[in-house]
Design a protein around this motif. Structure first.
Motif: not given
Length: 674
Positions: A154-161, A255-257
């Motif tokens: 799930m964290l990797e699915s979010i591309d902040w850039v 809550s992740l990370g």
């Protein structure tokens, strides 16, 4: 050689003198601002100034320091305070620690800053555990809702850039990074444009997780809006309630990370700090979603339970003997909501944007004549006290010392009338007096009867007692319920009528000034439902931080880590003046912003029966369902400015003011009948 030895002795002497001076200063500060009394003789217990959670000392580091000098029975670190308490097995061990640690310079492990410890002996210490130990109604925290592998995906699915030019691109806010899916949340109006969905909907990876939440009953509707927030250490989000009209009831947040402490605040002022562990799900529904604010205080460390390193679900200060500091790490939250397609009809219209207009129509106006005043008091005083009598009585059991002093100063055999006696808590104070009480509320008078106290029902404007028959009268927290100056003056005149010449009356009314001579009243300081709990070794915590009173080395970090959920600068009181004549609704435990207002009473422990009439004062309850869910009643008050009560009394020719004073948020007058 002798010269150098003398210089060394002088240097040591000056250093010891400096340490002693600062130790005494810390001692005075602890007593003045924290209520901690230090003693000059040796005991088993020490208070260590500048070594507290509030200025960056962790439990692990302090325990390592104090264990060098003996067996530590108890180490107590009050939340957000720059001091701690340690109790040794023997007085000799405590003396050894005192001699070794007083004036000792140590380095805060996590901050790399030097501080100086100042030690004092204490006989008895007590800790006020003002933080409730239960979750807000409707709130759940489910641990380990997803696996570490699911968290990683799930964290990797979010591309902040990579998608900065797309419609659902990130927003870099002052407090965090944010991305929206499904619908964009507009921070200018705290709502969503329901006619402009974002392309692509929610990320595909969320579907299995949401199906699980539906199956487990955490949500009733599949969400169609997702907000992803990324918090670096030191970042947070201001306290807020998600707009009622924007989203349906259940709001869930993953809550992740990293873990985080989230602060919840009820309108009456009391707060609850909730630990949200990594891979946990926060579910807000009902009261916790609609009535309580939630937010994350910007800081780099959280106060957590040391035994479980913050993994404990629920309030994180439930055991004040087991607190430490926990360094924050980067946390990402996935908050899912269902966009609402119709106006909100919740049972909390006082904070509901869909019902604000309806609420204002129901709010009463300031009375302009005797008939309106009588009607206002009937609905927003008399009927309210009939409804809340049992709950009100359960909160009124501690007599005020200066009222007790007045009653005990009266001659033996005096006849005394308590006009507005409530549950009769003053009727049995002095057995040498003949006391009788009266009150407008039948239910409160019935409670007096259950206690075998003499009381009857009547209005304070017309007391059926013969003129001149009383040696003394008391009127405690009554006259401020009359809604015009004429009626307030009439109630004082009625007290004077009852007195014989030379008789005295004591009057208490709420003060507009809840902070007087730089001291806050109990009304501002106390939290709803909180009670002091003494422990075998516990710490007295006052309302004011000690940071500005301690030596400079003890101030570091307190301003950030000790900052409350709402420091008052951004708080908007509902008691602000209104442009029309409608009475404002006061926010409990805050300063008054209007003299004439409605004060909420949150009824606890009682429910309405179906078909039973509901007092119109409970307009914030709103619906039949609310009659069974702790309705909120509103009492009318006129809070008195300094000198106002005294001036009203002086306008009567038949009395003179013996003395007037301020007592914990009340203006008080003692009258003598001429």
């Amino acid at each position: 050689m002798e010269v150098k030895t003398s210089e060394n002795h002088l240097r040591v002497y000056k250093m010891k003198k400096k340490v002693l001076r600062k130790q005494v200063r810390a001692q005075h500060t602890l007593m003045r601002h924290e209520g901690i009394e230090c003693v000059s003789h040796g005991t088993q217990s020490l208070v260590i100034a500048n070594a507290g959670l509030g200025n960056g000392m962790s439990r692990q580091q302090l325990l390592k320091i104090v264990e060098e000098y003996g067996l530590v029975e108890t180490l107590l670190m009050p939340p957000n305070k720059p001091y701690s308490f340690v109790k040794y097995g023997t007085t000799e061990e405590a003396k050894k620690a005192f001699d070794a640690l007083n004036g000792k310079e140590v380095t805060l492990e996590d901050f790399g800053q030097n501080i100086v410890l100042y030690i004092n002996f204490v006989e008895k210490v007590f800790c006020k555990n003002a933080v409730p130990t239960s979750l807000p109604p409707g709130l759940m925290v489910i641990e380990n809702i997803i696996s570490p592998e699911e968290e990683r995906r799930m964290l990797e699915s979010i591309d902040w850039v990579g998608d900065e030019d797309t419609q659902n691109a990130q927003q870099t806010l002052r407090h965090r990074r944010v991305k929206h899916f499904g619908y964009e949340f507009c921070y200018d109006n705290n709502n969503v444009d329901k006619d402009k969905p974002l392309p692509g909907g929610l990320p595909e990876i969320c579907n299995l997780f949401l199906e699980k939440c539906l199956k487990q009953g955490y949500i009733k509707h599949k969400p169609d809006q997702l907000t992803v927030n990324q918090y670096e250490p030191g970042q947070g989000i201001p306290p807020h309630i998600d707009t009622h009209s924007a989203f349906e009831d259940e709001i869930i947040s993953l809550s992740l990370g990293a873990e985080i402490v989230m602060d919840f605040k009820h309108p009456d002022g009391h707060t609850v700090a909730i630990m949200l562990p990594r891979c946990s799900l926060l579910v807000m529904a009902g009261e916790s979603r609609y009535l309580w604010t939630h937010g994350i205080t910007p800081r780099k460390y959280d106060v957590v339970q040391a035994s479980e390193l913050g993994r404990k679900v629920g309030t994180i200060t439930a055991d004040v003997r087991d607190l430490t500091l926990n360094r924050r790490e980067t946390r990402t939250s996935f908050t899912f909501r269902k966009v609402r397609r119709s106006p909100c009809n919740c049972i909390y219209p006082s904070v509901c944007d869909s019902q604000k207009g309806h609420q204002r129509q129901l709010q009463p106006s300031f009375p302009h004549n005797e008939m309106e005043a009588s009607k206002l008091e009937q609905e927003y005083v008399h009927q309210v006290y009939e409804e809340i009598a049992r709950h009100f009585s359960s909160t009124r059991h501690s007599p005020w010392p200066r009222i007790v002093e007045f009653l005990k100063s009266l001659p033996k055999g005096s006849i005394v009338a308590d006009v507005g006696c409530g549950n009769g808590k003053y009727l049995g104070i002095n057995e040498d007096l003949y006391m009788v009480g009266c009150d407008r509320s039948k239910n409160l008078v019935d409670i007096c009867g259950e206690k075998n106290l003499e009381a009857f029902v009547c209005d304070a404007l017309s007391v059926p007692i013969r003129s001149g028959s009383c040696d003394a009268c008391i009127s405690i927290a009554v006259i401020h319920h009359f809604s015009t100056a004429e009626r307030r003056l009439a109630s004082i005149r009625e007290l004077a009528r009852l007195l014989r010449p030379g008789g005295t009356a004591l009057i208490y009314v709420w003060a507009m000034e809840q902070e007087y001579k730089n001291q806050k009243s109990k009304y501002l300081k106390e939290k709803n439902g909180s009670r002091d709990k003494e422990e075998e070794i516990s710490a007295a915590t006052a309302q004011r931080p000690l940071s500005d009173q301690m030596p400079d080395s003890g101030r570091r970090g307190l301003a950030r880590s000790d900052r409350p959920l709402n420091d008052g600068k951004d708080e908007v009181s509902s008691a602000e003046p209104v442009t029309d004549s409608r009475l404002p609704v006061h926010t409990n435990r805050t300063s008054f912003h209007s003299q004439d207002l409605l004060v909420p009473w949150h009824l606890k422990g009682g429910t309405k029966k179906k078909g039973e009439s509901v007092n119109t004062a409970s307009f914030t309850a709103g619906s039949k369902e609310s009659q069974e869910l702790s309705p909120v009643f509103h009492r009318y008050y006129h809070v008195f400015c300094e000198g106002e009560l005294e001036a009203a009394c002086r306008s009567l020719d038949c009395v003179r003011v013996q003395k007037s004073y301020y007592d914990q948020g009340n203006w008080c007058v003692v009258l003598e009948k001429l």
